[in-house]
Write an enzyme that holds these catalytic residues in place. Structure first.
Site, PDB file in Angstrom:
ATOM      1  CB  SER A 128      -8.584 -31.299 -18.351  1.00 20.89           C
ATOM      2  OG  SER A 128      -7.528 -31.232 -19.254  1.00 20.89           O
ATOM      3  CE1 TYR A 153      -6.706 -36.549 -15.639  1.00 23.37           C
ATOM      4  CE2 TYR A 153      -6.182 -35.716 -17.824  1.00 23.37           C
ATOM      5  CZ  TYR A 153      -6.481 -35.492 -16.501  1.00 23.37           C
ATOM      6  OH  TYR A 153      -6.567 -34.209 -16.046  1.00 23.37           O
ATOM      7  CE  LYS A 157      -9.817 -34.566 -14.523  1.00 26.43           C
ATOM      8  NZ  LYS A 157     -10.166 -34.283 -13.131  1.00 26.43           N
TER       9      LYS A 157
END
Ligand code: WQD
Length: 343
Positions: A128, A153, A157
């Site tokens: 992302s 979150y 990543k």
């Protein structure tokens, strides 16, 4: 010659399902594994209706190492893995960090360990643009520094990228990290699309639900940012374009064209749109008015970010093709289908 088999974890999810369609249309055979925690098995029917071919589907949780191993044993023809399976709600990750670290990290570890155990050496990973935080220079290129994550979150990543880089440096694993900007829209057939659970946190699903009358009005989170109209700027990438990037990444790896063991690409349009511009674009593309009010800023929002997708174009031969108008029309067509609104 039999088709090359690609294992797609999280393949019934939003981006995963569009990628399975793109893979099958490009001549690959797909095996989906998904625990259906945020999707349904009906998605497989939608994929079959679009492509005329039913992907293999195994209900498997990637956190279950034995179940992952069994999939590699059942399908010895797997040549590459596209790993989507992950929890992805930013707010929920702040409430339940351990759930996010367990799901997202253990899934990746299990998948990569079983890949290596079965001599499958190519992986495409779903990353992302969140790894860049607020970049100092725009549009952002892949060599911009990764900044401390604003949520568990986002941190998963970053850690997954590091796990893959370190592993590729230690053995024959090779891969591509695709850093997505803001994926939006649906397949033009409206057979598959995004299916948010509860109140949508993301802008486009909130807009389409407002258009459908499910939500009263959109809240625009802030108009006092240092941008031309004061609202935040993002790079909205059509999900079908994004899906195609995965096929091109697989071809790049399987074709042995990669010069780096773990390469990274921005997947965006290269164009930033403000929240207010996106609302106007939706209204113009669909003719549906979106009532909105300006509210305060949302905690943790980045002011503005958009991609320099030049590397993906130069190296993978990929670039975004769909217009924002067609993209927003596809999102609206999908919402209408889901709500039973006449097309
Ligand atoms: C876009 C813009 C909001 C809702 C997040 C994650 C990212 C990624 C995609 C995951 C922002 C504004 C939104 C609303 C609004 N990952 N907005 N009213 O925050 O760029 O990215 O989703 O899967 O990691 O951080 O996307 O769609 O939530 O917001 O004004 O009701 O729309 O403030 O400027 P974001 P988004």
């Amino acid at each position: 010659m039999s088709k090359s088999i690609i294992l797609v974890t999280g393949g019934t999810g939003y981006i995963g399902s569009h990628t399975v369609v793109a893979l099958q249309q490009a001549g690959f055979e797909a095996v989906i594994i998904d625990n259906l925690s945020n999707s349904t098995a009906e998605v497989v029917d939608g994929i079959a209706r679009i492509t005329g071919a039913r992907p293999h589907f195994e209900r498997v949780d990637c956190c279950d190492r034995h179940a992952v191993a069994a999939v590699f044993e059942k399908y010895p023809g797997i040549t590459a893995v596209i790993h989507f399976a992950a929890s992805k709600a930013v707010g929920e990750s702040v409430e339940k960090p351990l759930l996010y670290y367990r799901n997202n990290l253990v899934s990746l570890l299990n998948v990569v360990e079983e890949m290596l155990a079965h001599a499958v050496l190519s992986i495409v990973f779903s990353s992302s643009c969140t790894v860049y935080g607020q970049p100092a220079a725009l549009p952002v290129t892949e060599d911009a520094p990764v900044q401390p994550a604003l949520s568990p979150y986002g941190n998963t990543k970053q850690i997954c990228e590091e796990i893959l880089r370190d592993t590729a440096a230690s053995c024959a694993l090779q891969g591509v990290l695709l850093r997505y900007f803001n994926p939006v829209g649906a397949h033009p057939s409206a057979e598959i699309g995004e299916w948010p659970v509860g109140v949508p946190q993301n802008l486009v699903p909130f807009i389409t639900q407002t258009a459908a009358g499910v939500r009263k009005e959109l809240s625009v989170f802030g108009n006092d940012y240092h941008t031309p109209d004061g609202s935040c700027i993002r790079d909205y990438i059509n999900v079908v374009d994004l899906a195609r990037a995965h096929v091109q990444a697989v071809n790049y790896l399987l074709g042995g064209k990669n010069k780096t063991a773990m390469d990274v690409f921005n997947i965006g349009t290269g164009k930033g749109l403000s929240v207010l511009e996106l609302v106007s674009a939706f209204q113009e593309a669909t003719g549906v008015k979106i009532p909105y009010k300006i509210t305060g800023r949302r905690a943790g929002d980045i002011e503005q970010v958009w991609a320099n997708p030049g590397k993906a174009h130069a190296v993978l031969g990929w670039h975004a093709q769909e217009s924002i108008e067609d993209t927003l029309r596809s999102a609206w067509k999908w919402e209408k289908k889901v709500r039973g609104i006449e097309q």
